[in-house]
Scaffold this active site. Structure first.
Site, PDB file in Angstrom:
ATOM      1  NE  ARG A  88      -3.480   2.391   2.694  1.00 26.65           N
ATOM      2  CZ  ARG A  88      -4.364   2.570   3.674  1.00 26.65           C
ATOM      3  NH1 ARG A  88      -4.589   1.581   4.546  1.00 26.65           N
ATOM      4  NH2 ARG A  88      -5.008   3.706   3.776  1.00 26.65           N
ATOM      5  CG  ASN A 142     -11.002  -1.025  -0.306  1.00 25.27           C
ATOM      6  OD1 ASN A 142     -12.102  -0.878  -0.826  1.00 25.27           O
ATOM      7  ND2 ASN A 142     -10.668  -0.519   0.869  1.00 25.27           N
ATOM      8  CB  CYS A 157     -17.859   0.507   1.130  1.00 25.49           C
ATOM      9  SG  CYS A 157     -16.951   2.017   1.499  1.00 25.49           S
ATOM     10  CG  HIS A 162     -14.256   4.271  -2.018  1.00 22.31           C
ATOM     11  ND1 HIS A 162     -12.961   3.993  -1.678  1.00 22.31           N
ATOM     12  CD2 HIS A 162     -15.008   3.758  -1.013  1.00 22.31           C
ATOM     13  CE1 HIS A 162     -12.937   3.315  -0.534  1.00 22.31           C
ATOM     14  NE2 HIS A 162     -14.173   3.163  -0.113  1.00 22.31           N
ATOM     15  CE1 TYR A 199     -11.284   6.628  -0.478  1.00 20.79           C
ATOM     16  CE2 TYR A 199     -13.328   6.627   0.758  1.00 20.79           C
ATOM     17  CZ  TYR A 199     -12.011   6.231   0.618  1.00 20.79           C
ATOM     18  OH  TYR A 199     -11.433   5.451   1.587  1.00 20.79           O
TER      19      TYR A 199
HETATM   20  P1  NAD Z   1      -4.306  -5.803   6.869  1.00 19.54           P
HETATM   21  O1  NAD Z   1      -3.111  -5.204   6.261  1.00 19.54           O
HETATM   22  O2  NAD Z   1      -4.397  -5.913   8.336  1.00 19.54           O
HETATM   23  O3  NAD Z   1      -4.551  -7.214   6.193  1.00 19.54           O
HETATM   24  C1  NAD Z   1      -5.461  -8.142   6.754  1.00 19.54           C
HETATM   25  C2  NAD Z   1      -4.851  -9.515   6.741  1.00 19.54           C
HETATM   26  O4  NAD Z   1      -4.802 -10.033   5.415  1.00 19.54           O
HETATM   27  C3  NAD Z   1      -3.405  -9.547   7.257  1.00 19.54           C
HETATM   28  O5  NAD Z   1      -3.372 -10.223   8.481  1.00 19.54           O
HETATM   29  C4  NAD Z   1      -2.659 -10.246   6.142  1.00 19.54           C
HETATM   30  O6  NAD Z   1      -1.663 -11.138   6.596  1.00 19.54           O
HETATM   31  C5  NAD Z   1      -3.768 -10.961   5.410  1.00 19.54           C
HETATM   32  N1  NAD Z   1      -3.488 -11.429   4.061  1.00 19.54           N
HETATM   33  C6  NAD Z   1      -2.664 -10.897   3.118  1.00 19.54           C
HETATM   34  N2  NAD Z   1      -2.710 -11.638   2.003  1.00 19.54           N
HETATM   35  C7  NAD Z   1      -3.593 -12.636   2.224  1.00 19.54           C
HETATM   36  C8  NAD Z   1      -4.080 -13.726   1.456  1.00 19.54           C
HETATM   37  N3  NAD Z   1      -3.669 -13.938   0.200  1.00 19.54           N
HETATM   38  N4  NAD Z   1      -4.973 -14.573   2.026  1.00 19.54           N
HETATM   39  C9  NAD Z   1      -5.393 -14.388   3.292  1.00 19.54           C
HETATM   40  N5  NAD Z   1      -4.968 -13.382   4.065  1.00 19.54           N
HETATM   41  C10 NAD Z   1      -4.085 -12.522   3.540  1.00 19.54           C
HETATM   42  O7  NAD Z   1      -5.552  -5.026   6.259  1.00 19.54           O
HETATM   43  P2  NAD Z   1      -6.698  -4.147   6.903  1.00 19.54           P
HETATM   44  O8  NAD Z   1      -6.206  -2.765   7.048  1.00 19.54           O
HETATM   45  O9  NAD Z   1      -7.306  -4.824   8.030  1.00 19.54           O
HETATM   46  O10 NAD Z   1      -7.682  -4.149   5.673  1.00 19.54           O
HETATM   47  C11 NAD Z   1      -8.104  -5.377   5.137  1.00 19.54           C
HETATM   48  C12 NAD Z   1      -8.743  -5.172   3.800  1.00 19.54           C
HETATM   49  O11 NAD Z   1      -9.961  -4.492   3.947  1.00 19.54           O
HETATM   50  C13 NAD Z   1      -7.920  -4.358   2.817  1.00 19.54           C
HETATM   51  O12 NAD Z   1      -8.054  -4.881   1.528  1.00 19.54           O
HETATM   52  C14 NAD Z   1      -8.539  -2.988   2.907  1.00 19.54           C
HETATM   53  O13 NAD Z   1      -8.373  -2.234   1.744  1.00 19.54           O
HETATM   54  C15 NAD Z   1      -9.970  -3.352   3.115  1.00 19.54           C
HETATM   55  N6  NAD Z   1     -10.803  -2.313   3.715  1.00 19.54           N
HETATM   56  C16 NAD Z   1     -11.974  -2.102   3.104  1.00 19.54           C
HETATM   57  C17 NAD Z   1     -12.823  -1.142   3.560  1.00 19.54           C
HETATM   58  C18 NAD Z   1     -14.107  -0.930   2.821  1.00 19.54           C
HETATM   59  O14 NAD Z   1     -14.759   0.071   3.023  1.00 19.54           O
HETATM   60  N7  NAD Z   1     -14.503  -1.834   1.942  1.00 19.54           N
HETATM   61  C19 NAD Z   1     -12.489  -0.402   4.719  1.00 19.54           C
HETATM   62  C20 NAD Z   1     -11.264  -0.665   5.344  1.00 19.54           C
HETATM   63  C21 NAD Z   1     -10.429  -1.640   4.835  1.00 19.54           C
HETATM   64  C1  G6P Z   2     -12.317   3.895   4.421  1.00 22.67           C
HETATM   65  C2  G6P Z   2     -12.871   3.114   3.312  1.00 22.67           C
HETATM   66  C3  G6P Z   2     -12.030   2.011   2.981  1.00 22.67           C
HETATM   67  C4  G6P Z   2     -10.621   2.498   3.068  1.00 22.67           C
HETATM   68  C5  G6P Z   2     -10.311   2.563   4.519  1.00 22.67           C
HETATM   69  C6  G6P Z   2      -8.909   2.932   4.826  1.00 22.67           C
HETATM   70  O1  G6P Z   2     -12.946   4.892   4.769  1.00 22.67           O
HETATM   71  O2  G6P Z   2     -14.206   2.955   3.184  1.00 22.67           O
HETATM   72  O3  G6P Z   2     -12.423   1.423   1.819  1.00 22.67           O
HETATM   73  O4  G6P Z   2      -9.745   1.817   2.305  1.00 22.67           O
HETATM   74  O5  G6P Z   2     -11.270   3.311   5.179  1.00 22.67           O
HETATM   75  O6  G6P Z   2      -8.697   3.032   6.195  1.00 22.67           O
HETATM   76  P1  G6P Z   2      -7.226   3.059   6.783  1.00 22.67           P
HETATM   77  O7  G6P Z   2      -7.389   3.318   8.230  1.00 22.67           O
HETATM   78  O8  G6P Z   2      -6.657   1.718   6.459  1.00 22.67           O
HETATM   79  O9  G6P Z   2      -6.514   4.150   6.055  1.00 22.67           O
HETATM   80 MN    MN Z   3     -14.639   1.663   1.429  1.00 24.49          MN
END
Ligand code: NAD
Ligand code: G6P
Ligand code: MN
Length: 433
Positions: free
Chosen positions: A93, A147, A169, A199, A253
């Site tokens: 990232r 994401n 999301c 977004h 966004y």
């Molecule tokens: P993170 O960096 O803590 O990752 C979560 C886990 O995924 C880690 O423990 C990592 O080891 C694991 N991982 C990596 N590759 C993997 C694989 N191939 N199979 C299984 N596990 C694997 O991430 P986070 O900050 O907790 O965010 C997790 C995800 O959620 C990200 O993709 C982030 O973009 C997404 N996210 C989405 C939203 C939304 O609104 N949709 C909001 C926040 C985060």
């Molecule tokens: C948001 C979104 C996610 C985004 C995340 C990032 O508001 O909806 O899709 O990627 O938070 O949060 P972070 O704390 O990892 O920057």
């Molecule tokens: Mn989102």
């Protein structure tokens, strides 16, 4: 009982998910929660998994928590598969965010070149998961949070045989909660009609107890003190006249698109002074995991709210709950358009208010989007589709096309420079190229 498999279980968001399952246990009796991660995430998985077990023990509920690196074992006979993984971890990232900035282009994890590359890394993995689901849990629902959630949902709809997929999301639910806070009323009394893409979603109308309060809310948010924000997107002030003319509630966004040069400047400044968001999140995450390690901690710590995805798990758990109980309440999710938004292909993913039934989300028909936003929404949908195609084919020219048609890049020469540098930087996680 219900079996849940959570992929990326080592995420710091997991305690929130567990808190949600505990709160709703009476109507959503989960017997098995399988948290899956990979070797690189083993330590996080164990820390957060132990906290999950303490939370469940404190609640006195018969939910079995399994921690595993064996995805197939976790998927076997699952009822719901939730995905929250990050291919390449936060280091990837940080590259997504830093490299484009060198070329004066926004680096971000879901928009612009960062979103493109996160998609290129993620889509092959999600499609593997889909193939395993077909074999091991063909009736399960896939609730994807990973994401770029819109692009990932698009890829699952187009390139897998999984039909029961919902992209999620926290932004729409956060907008509703923000409006409730501004009006000083309970969240349950506020309903926003959402339409657009992940977004790239607009609140087309806003209701309090069924009566439109859109004009009042738009008036309120013209005051920058009332901005409805997420932690990870710097909120610069909107021009009040622009908001009034837009006549819809934008999401955080939208700053990247309607204030592009100001946001590039702001993110460059942040990158210099504080580090990019990935670098800030690394510190936040280390602090969170220090707290999680405390054997006396058995609740979700409030510090989790400093993450951008705060309240995502509320959204995930209420979605699973409504599918399981055929509740037919209204929730904003990413699902197949099927004509809900005119002008967007029927088989594409959209983010829209839906009635949530046992057969999944049924979008509320919107018709045409306001003329002022049709073009941008259509452009982002084209970007998501071309990007998903590039992720599946590994075709260089298609990736360059996706990069160039993204409105945050909008330059084939600069796009190629960014593409080449990012392909090299991420090659370990891009076996298809
Ligand atoms: P993170 O960096 O803590 O990752 C979560 C886990 O995924 C880690 O423990 C990592 O080891 C694991 N991982 C990596 N590759 C993997 C694989 N191939 N199979 C299984 N596990 C694997 O991430 P986070 O900050 O907790 O965010 C997790 C995800 O959620 C990200 O993709 C982030 O973009 C997404 N996210 C989405 C939203 C939304 O609104 N949709 C909001 C926040 C985060
Ligand atoms: C948001 C979104 C996610 C985004 C995340 C990032 O508001 O909806 O899709 O990627 O938070 O949060 P972070 O704390 O990892 O920057
Ligand atoms: Mn989102």
């Amino acid at each position: 009982g219900i079996k849940i498999a959570t992929i990326g279980g080592g995420s710091s968001y997991t305690p929130e998910l567990v808190e949600g399952f505990i709160k709703r246990y009476d109507e959503l009796p989960i017997s098995e929660l399988w948290l899956v991660d990979i070797e690189a995430g083993r330590e996080k998985l164990e820390i957060v998994g132990d906290l999950a077990k303490r939370m469940i023990k404190k609640a006195g509920l018969p939910i079995n928590v399994h921690l595993t690196l064996d995805r197939r074992a976790a998927l076997k006979d699952a009822d719901f598969v939730t995905t929250q993984f990050r291919v390449g971890l936060l280091d990837a990232r940080a590259k997504d965010e830093r490299i484009p900035l060198k070329y004066g282009v926004l680096g971000q994890e879901t928009n612009g070149p960062g979103g493109l590359f996160k998609g290129l890394r993620t889509i092959p993995v999600i499609l593997d998961i889909c193939r395993e689901m077909e074999e091991l849990c063909p009736d399960a629902w896939l609730i994807n949070f990973t994401n770029p959630a819109g692009m990932v949902t698009e890829a699952v709809l187009r390139y897998s045989n999984i039909k029961k997929v919902v992209g999620l999301c926290n932004v729409p639910i956060g907008m509703e909660m923000g409006v409730a806070r501004l009006l000083d009323v309970d969240h349950s009394r506020v309903r926003i009609t959402f339409a657009g893409l992940n977004h790239m979603v607009y609140g087309l109308d806003i209701f309090l107890d069924g009566v439109s309060v859109k004009d009042k809310v738009i008036d309120l948010i013209t005051n920058p003190d009332n901005a409805i924000t997420v932690e990870n997107v710097p909120a610069l002030e909107w021009e009040p006249e622009f908001l009034k003319a837009l006549n819809a509630l934008p999401c955080s966004y939208h700053h990247y698109y309607y204030k592009r040069s100001d946001m590039v400047e702001k993110e460059l400044k942040n990158a210099k002074e504080l580090g990019t968001r990935a670098e800030v999140v690394k510190k936040l995450e280390a602090e969170l995991f220090e707290l999680y390690k405390d054997p006396n901690l058995d609740v979700k710590p409030p510090q989790l709210e400093k993450r951008g995805g705060a309240y995502y798990s509320d959204a995930a758990v209420r979605l699973i709950h409504s599918i399981y109980t055929d509740k037919k309440d209204i929730q904003p999710v990413n699902t197949i358009n099927n004509g809900a938004i005119a002008g967007i292909p029927a088989d594409s993913a959209v983010e829209v208010s839906c009635i949530i039934t046992k057969d999944g989300p049924k979008p509320i028909a919107i018709g045409e989007l306001p003329v002022a936003v049709q073009g941008l929404v259509g452009q982002i949908k084209s970007f998501e589709r071309v990007a998903a195609e590039a992720a599946v084919t590994g075709d260089y020219n298609t990736a360059l096309l996706a990069m160039t048609i993204n409105p945050l890049v909008a330059n084939d020469r600069v796009g190629k420079l960014i593409l080449d540098e990012m392909l090299e930087a991420h090659k370990e996680h891009l076996p298809q190229f």
